[in-house]
Design an enzyme around this catalytic site. Structure first.
Site, PDB file in Angstrom:
ATOM      1  CE1 TYR A  84      44.005  53.668  19.778  1.00  0.00           C
ATOM      2  CE2 TYR A  84      45.750  55.278  20.163  1.00  0.00           C
ATOM      3  CZ  TYR A  84      45.022  54.486  19.291  1.00  0.00           C
ATOM      4  OH  TYR A  84      45.327  54.489  17.956  1.00  0.00           O
TER       5      TYR A  84
ATOM      6  CB  ALA B 193      44.202  49.594  11.196  1.00  0.00           C
TER       7      ALA B 193
END
Ligand code: NAD
Length: 395
Positions: free
Chosen positions: A236, A141
């Site tokens: 998202y 990430a």
């Protein structure tokens, strides 16, 4: 040095060496309390192994399957005056426990997106790991990526696509529920986020490993995704990060095809508190509400419980639990209708005044501090500690 937390929003600039090590020991103890996964992988490469889901993806194969692990991460080493980053201390804690158990555990600290890192890792698999790995976990990430071919730098962003999004969010420093409005991303921002968080680098890793002949015939590779409930979709699933996850799924299909007898999966995981998720608008408020409900039902899980279940139910099985789109779902408990119904009800009523009644904000804050080794049982936070902790780095 006496180490205290120094937080600013979703960032904590200090980390506690003993606290991180104690945290890791708790996670290892959990894995050891579960049935062993004898059919699991034995030589595992974990890309993004120092925190969150990647760290758990190192702990589970090591302590449930007895696997040797090679980890890659991007962390800061300590100086005499400044602590290392949490992932550095997590790795020190993991390394000590793995070596005590007689398991190989070495690491690279550097840019996983680079060609140089891929070449160094391949050499180490050849020299240290018997020449092949049988599992590759991809759990990066990152806010940015340098393209190894062009040198261009891409930045990811967390924005809606095609519409302005307004919803409740949580100021986690002050415990205030407030509205946030996020303007939609333009085409360039979408493309840049896909470049950073999509599947291109995972596929480059798998191609490089296959070309170097360091993948076992039956290799399994997995990367992680998230879907979540409708109230978070604009920022998202249907936002820039969601576009990147669609790209990840496309890469997964291509990798799976190229692997032949090997298997590639995308696993959709539960929302948990990590350094990455705490940076997403709206999500920390959703997580606080979700945790209250899941804890009340006795079905709450953190990263390590999730990843143990991923290995036990799917990665170590000939019949992995897949959804209609071919993805593994360990977000199944989070997405249960009864859970989501209660969460939606609280979401519609939540305010600063009832935050502690309708959500587990206290649990969120405790989890956040634990990411950096604070608030862990049995650790003397008033004691002097040496910030310098060497790691067995492979280069
Ligand atoms: P995290 O921030 O805890 O971990 C990220 C890891 O990537 C760390 O080990 C970090 O050192 C490493 N890293 C970052 N940039 C790097 C670079 N350039 N080179 C080498 N290493 C680098 O993140 P996380 O929340 O565990 O996320 C991991 C994956 O899981 C992501 O794909 C994320 O979308 C997915 N996921 C997260 C959640 C959640 O709620 N946190 C839910 C579902 C899926």
């Amino acid at each position: 040095m006496i180490v205290q937390p120094k937080t600013r929003g979703f960032i904590c600039t200090t980390a506690h060496p003993e606290g991180c090590a104690a945290n890791i020991r708790e996670q290892i103890d959990y894995v050891k309390s579960q049935p062993k996964l004898e059919s699991g992988p034995k030589k595992v490469l974990v890309i993004g192994s120092s925190t969150g889901y990647g760290l758990s993806s190192r702990i589970v194969p090591a302590f449930a399957c007895g696997a040797d692990t090679l980890g890659i991460f991007f962390e800061k080493e300590a100086t005499e005056r400044k602590t290392a980053s949490a992932g550095w201390y997590n790795t020190a804690g993991f390394e000590a426990a793995a070596k005590e158990a007689g398991l190989y555990a070495r690491h690279f600290n550097g840019d996983a997106f680079s060609d140089e890192m891929k070449a160094k890792v391949i050499e180490t698999i050849k020299s240290d790991m018997g020449g092949k790995v049988d599992a590759v976990i991809y759990s990066l990430a990152s806010p940015r990526r340098t393209d190894p071919k062009t040198g261009d730098v891409y930045k990811s962003c967390l924005k809606p696509i095609g519409q302005t999004y307004t919803n409740n969010t949580l100021n986690t420093d002050k415990g205030l529920v407030d509205e946030i409005t996020i303007e939609p991303a333009d085409e360039d921002e979408i493309a840049q986020t896909v470049k950073v968080m999509g599947g291109e680098d995972w596929e480059m890793w798998m191609d490089a490993l296959a070309d170097a002949d360091v993948l076992a015939d039956n290799v399994t590779t997995v990367a992680y995704s998230y879907i979540g409930p409708e109230m978070t979709w604009p920022v998202y699933k249907d936002g820039t990060i969601g576009a990147a996850k669609i790209d990840l799924e496309k890469a997964c299909a291509r990798i799976d095809e190229k692997l032949g007898a090997g298997r590639a999966f995308v696993s959709v995981n539960k929302a948990v508190v990590t350094q990455a998720s705490s940076a997403i608008p709206v999500v920390p408020l959703y997580i606080s509400i979700l945790f209250k409900d899941m804890k009340a039902r006795g079905i709450h899980e953190g990263c390590t419980e999730q990843i143990y279940r991923l290995f036990a139910e799917s990665l170590c099985s000939d019949a992995p639990k897949l959804d209609d789109a071919g993805r593994i779902r360990v977000d199944d408990w989070e997405m249960r209708d009864d859970v989501q119904a209660t969460v939606a009800e609280s979401w519609n009523k939540i305010s600063t005044e009832n935050l502690n009644e309708l959500s587990d904000f206290t649990g969120y804050q405790a989890d956040f501090l634990r990411l950096f080794g604070f608030g862990v049982d049995g650790v003397d936070y008033g004691a002097e500690t040496d910030p310098i902790r060497p790691l067995d780095l492979a280069d």
